[in-house]
Design a protein around this motif. Sequence first.
Motif, PDB file in Angstrom:
ATOM      1  N   LYS A  83      49.032  39.698  41.750  1.00 60.58           N
ATOM      2  CA  LYS A  83      49.491  40.779  40.885  1.00 60.58           C
ATOM      3  C   LYS A  83      50.601  41.607  41.563  1.00 60.58           C
ATOM      4  O   LYS A  83      51.549  42.026  40.908  1.00 60.58           O
ATOM      5  CB  LYS A  83      48.322  41.677  40.477  1.00 60.58           C
ATOM      6  N   ALA A  97      37.444  44.314  34.859  1.00 64.95           N
ATOM      7  CA  ALA A  97      38.404  43.811  35.855  1.00 64.95           C
ATOM      8  C   ALA A  97      38.994  44.899  36.741  1.00 64.95           C
ATOM      9  O   ALA A  97      39.634  44.607  37.734  1.00 64.95           O
ATOM     10  CB  ALA A  97      39.519  43.026  35.181  1.00 64.95           C
ATOM     11  N   PHE A 118      50.261  46.229  35.615  1.00 61.20           N
ATOM     12  CA  PHE A 118      51.052  45.261  36.384  1.00 61.20           C
ATOM     13  C   PHE A 118      52.560  45.408  36.263  1.00 61.20           C
ATOM     14  O   PHE A 118      53.297  44.663  36.895  1.00 61.20           O
ATOM     15  CB  PHE A 118      50.665  43.835  35.963  1.00 61.20           C
ATOM     16  N   ARG A 124      34.032  36.188  40.555  1.00 66.47           N
ATOM     17  CA  ARG A 124      35.159  35.284  40.342  1.00 66.47           C
ATOM     18  C   ARG A 124      34.975  33.942  41.025  1.00 66.47           C
ATOM     19  O   ARG A 124      34.271  33.828  42.027  1.00 66.47           O
ATOM     20  CB  ARG A 124      36.421  35.922  40.924  1.00 66.47           C
ATOM     21  N   PHE A 144      41.968  32.244  39.517  1.00 67.87           N
ATOM     22  CA  PHE A 144      41.050  33.279  40.007  1.00 67.87           C
ATOM     23  C   PHE A 144      40.343  33.800  38.760  1.00 67.87           C
ATOM     24  O   PHE A 144      40.718  34.815  38.198  1.00 67.87           O
ATOM     25  CB  PHE A 144      41.862  34.367  40.726  1.00 67.87           C
TER      26      PHE A 144
END
Length: 612
Positions: free
Chosen positions: A230, A455, A474, A393, A320
């Motif tokens: 990210k 998340a 992001f 994850r 992921f």
Amino acid sequence: MTVSAQDVRAAAPANAPEDVIDFAIRLAELGKPENVYFCDGSQEEWDRLTSEMVESGMFTRLNPEKRPNSFLARSLPSDVARVESRTFICSEKEEDAGPTNHWYDPAEMKKILNEKFDGTYAGRTMYVIPFSMGPLGGPISQLGIEITDSPYVVVSMRIMARIGTKAMDLINEGRTWVPAAHSVGAPLAPGQKDTTWPCNEEKYITHFPETNEIWSYGSGYGGNALLGKKCYALRIASTMARRDGWMAEHMLILRLTDEKSGKQYHVTAAFPSACGKTNLAMLEPTIAGYKVETVGDDIAWMRPGEDGRLRAINPEAGFFGVAPGTSYKTNPMAMDTMKANTIFTNVALTDDGDVWWEGIDGEQPEHLIDWQGNDFTKADSEAGKKAAHPNSRFTTPASQCPIICPDWEAPEGVAIDAILFGGRRASNVPLVAEQYEGAHGVFIGASVASEVTAAATDVKAGSLRHDPFAMLPFCGYNMADYWGHWLEMQAKLGDKFPKIYQVNWFRKDENGKFLWPGFGDNARVLDWIVRRSSGEVEGIEGVTGIYPKFEDFNLEGVDVDKAAWDKMYDIDPDAWAAEMDDTEEYFKQFGDKVPAEITAQLAKFRERIAAA
Ligand code: SAT
Ligand code: MN
């Protein structure tokens, strides 16, 4: 004993250029590690590091007969997801970060980081990881060097990116690279025993878009620590992309092949974290005549090709993915991908040394070890506890996916035909709607709102929040400038720019039951989009976009009748008027940066509501 500049030079491989060595020396002088190690990305290196981690207790080796070469890590409860409140964009000007990012003055942040990193590597090994985001040497790919004190980061990066000698070769050829400094922020005093998940309560995930640098402190988890993901591939890359005329997006990429004609379509889709990107990327169509192949499940880098079309690569090499809810029923391809060579984080452990999570196939075993290392029985489940953390994850190589697209590593990428935006919406948003025009498509992206998932640790799960383009956490610069960049890219590519669709698999009826089966049946939506693009079917002009005609939509073999369909397409003018008021209010924070085309789309939307 700490590492000297000379030690760094001695440890560096022959192909490490001077500027990489300088970066490593700087971090060694600052962080004062006990050892320095340059990663080559080899199997031998993976074997050694994973064995060391098993020995130190950071990894549990899973039963090799069930899950070869695979490991379980348990993080601390305070380090289980991204921390958006501690994620900073450090641009010179605050307005360039925009109101949706946390801004910090770059010089001030550097001061803080210099203090935090002072001695942060004490008692640890400092790993230097050369990496490529995207196929090695490809025209859309980019390089970086991550320096970290976490072996978990090294082995995870080996799955998620192309790391090691070949990436260093490319850097040595003189290509530009992004420096990315990471520390878990847990120095060890002499003789002090390490914990199984070192991290720091104080976290800084920082980005310097003008100098293309990343500094991350205090967390060992996912998007906070695997800096190619990210931090680089979205936050820094989005600012590079704006400067250089390309796009860095939070999108899956898939190939859909019409088996009759052999025609291939490529689709990207942006959904917020933990909203099913991985499931859509690996979809197994429930309707005959189509095949889906996966190119990527999280990030797309897109550039105009020579033919004037938008071409996308997946900058990552692994997935992921969110474990809970993943099963042979919901995503068999993901299940098969992670059969071996996989790192699991914060899932539960079975008595026979395999992994388990809520929603996986089969009966819940009588006894488990939960993600915090405690005994866990059915009574715990009945009491509402979870054996796996909701954001647990799997980290698994994309190459192991049975339906990985043969061209997934094509350096020039695949030509995109359609772009989907979606989120989790229990009400209002219909199954699929097509843009009226390009600017309407950008408006659709800009006005996405979605129910919050697990998340990130610091936003309330379940509530509705605006998440434009699924990029809210992001986007490395002002979100309204980013909308402007989309409009510019559209203007540049003209009618070659892909059409945009809004989708929603999560609409519920008045009893809280999902109206759409989702998963493999989402191929029906792709089918309609493809038939729209070939001009085979007409649409109906609706309030939010162009809708399918019920009779055109392939509903054969699925339990969705006209009544259910009408509920999915029930557009309540009052609810949408309220939603537009809310959107207008949301846009206000960007002031006059909101492009005029977007404001005009809001007005057009209101006209359609008034006419409904
Ligand atoms: O933690 S990550 O940012 O890598 C995963 C996600 O939230 O999408
Ligand atoms: Mn994501």
